[in-house]
Design an enzyme around this catalytic site. Structure first.
Site, PDB file in Angstrom:
ATOM      1  N   LYS A  53      -4.417 -23.495 -21.503  1.00 57.00           N
ATOM      2  CA  LYS A  53      -4.642 -24.128 -22.796  1.00 57.00           C
ATOM      3  C   LYS A  53      -6.248 -24.651 -22.835  1.00 57.00           C
ATOM      4  CE  LYS A  53      -0.040 -24.875 -23.588  1.00 57.00           C
ATOM      5  NZ  LYS A  53       1.330 -26.061 -23.517  1.00 57.00           N
ATOM      6  N   GLN A  97       2.252 -32.110 -22.504  1.00 61.35           N
ATOM      7  CA  GLN A  97       2.856 -30.951 -21.961  1.00 61.35           C
ATOM      8  C   GLN A  97       4.405 -31.557 -21.427  1.00 61.35           C
ATOM      9  OE1 GLN A  97       1.657 -27.712 -21.531  1.00 61.35           O
ATOM     10  NE2 GLN A  97       3.807 -27.358 -20.641  1.00 61.35           N
ATOM     11  N   ASP A 120       1.683 -29.436 -31.604  1.00 58.16           N
ATOM     12  CA  ASP A 120       2.953 -28.859 -30.920  1.00 58.16           C
ATOM     13  C   ASP A 120       3.904 -28.970 -32.046  1.00 58.16           C
ATOM     14  OD1 ASP A 120       2.978 -27.555 -28.548  1.00 58.16           O
ATOM     15  OD2 ASP A 120       3.294 -29.454 -27.606  1.00 58.16           O
TER      16      ASP A 120
END
Ligand code: NAP
Length: 312
Positions: A53, A97, A120
């Protein structure tokens, strides 16, 4: 006739090019989108995902920063970090994460992220926007699935779609996006009866289960579009034989690496489906591309400009 292969690598690189162009326009207007990634502890898989990422952000001109609290971090300490990232204007996207260690209240952390920076798409407010079909930030993998369908000109409106899997990350948001695009949607899970027959109704079948090669040809209507979200490492020889007997290329990988990556769809389905995403190279590459797209979109929405980057 074997299925058309829906090339996720190609579509992801188109999206990345569009994101890079949008970042360039914004940066020349004095706004460089910024992404903060929070990686707790040393989970090897998470470290690989986060590296991907950060690298992708750099390639596209998005400013990124990584925060690495220790494995024993408390919920309160993480909440303070999130509050700080929420406050900082140059941060447009915040990604925590997962998984988080067991002492951390993960739901509380995800709820603490400013919904406008929730790249997200996991915050309940963004889940609500999605379910009421209002603009918001959409989870990356489901958004990527929709881009594959749309850019491959697969008809969605009026079609029967069956989604196998009801996770908050993949199954449910994918079903919601499909219904918002006017498909008739059925969501299946481990308690669904007569699963093969239900799946055979699908014009679009999405498999997000986490079971190697579970969707065999008897689950698939001839000509259907099959989207394989699964990412499973096969290490067992008997399972390998069930999936890839006679496949010389896979045999080579399996022999040298001791494992091979397979989706939730059995490779034999390529003989019945009309179109199918491969594993690897289908849905996988779309997830990071859509994270980049979400970061730019968050930057544009926060600063009062709607995205030029196309959306699912
Ligand atoms: P998950 O949270 O474990 O959910 C799996 C779902 O499958 C659950 O709803 C479960 O039903 C259902 N299920 C399990 N066994 C079943 C069976 N025998 N019959 C019918 N349904 C069954 O998994 P996830 O996070 O959604 O991920 C699914 C897969 O996608 C995994 O392989 C994961 O690695 C992969 N994935 C890939 C990407 C990507 O970028 N390509 C991103 C995310 C995930 P219940 O709810 O009844 O338990």
């Amino acid at each position: 006739m074997p299925a058309v292969i829906l090339d996720g690598n190609k579509i992801a690189s188109e999206i990345r090019a569009e994101v890079a162009a949008a970042v360039k326009t914004m940066t020349s207007a004095g706004i460089q989108p910024g992404l903060a990634v929070v990686l707790v502890g040393h989970n090897p898989a998470s470290e690989i995902y986060v590296r991907g990422k950060v690298k992708s952000s750099e390639e596209l001109g998005i400013r990124s920063e990584k925060h690495t609290p220790p494995e024993n971090v408390s919920t309160e300490e993480l909440l303070r970090l999130i509050a700080d990232l929420n406050r900082r204007d140059e941060i447009d996207g915040i990604l925590v994460q997962l998984p988080l260690p067991p002492q951390v209240d993960a739901k509380k952390i995800l709820r603490a992220v400013d919904p406008a920076k929730d790249v997200d798409g996991f915050h309940p407010m963004n889940v609500g926007f999605l379910s009421t079909n209002q603009p918001g930030l959409v989870p990356c993998t489901p958004a990527g699935i929709m881009e594959i369908l749309k850019r491959s000109r697969i008809p969605i409106a009026g079609q029967e779609a069956v989604v196998v899997g009801r996770s908050d990350i993949v199954g449910k948001p994918t079903a919601m996006l499909l219904v918002n695009a006017n498909a008739t949607v059925t969501i299946c899970h481990s308690k669904t009866r007569a699963l093969p027959a239900v799946c055979r109704r699908a014009d679009i079948l999405v498999a997000a289960i986490g079971r190697a090669g579970m969707i065999t040809r008897e689950f698939v209507k001839p000509g259907a579009t099959v989207i394989d979200v699964g990412m499973n490492q096969v290490t067992d020889r008997a399972q390998f034989e069930r999936l890839f007997a006679g496949n010389a290329k896979r045999e080579e990988t399996f022999r040298t690496k001791g494992s091979t990556l397979v989706g939730d769809v059995h490779p034999e389905v390529v003989e019945v489906a009309g179109a199918i995403t491969p594993v690897p190279g289908g849905v996988g590459p779309m997830t990071i591309a859509m994270l980049m797209s979400n970061t730019v979109r968050a930057a544009q929405l926060r600063r009062g400009r709607e995205s030029a980057v196309s959306r699912a």
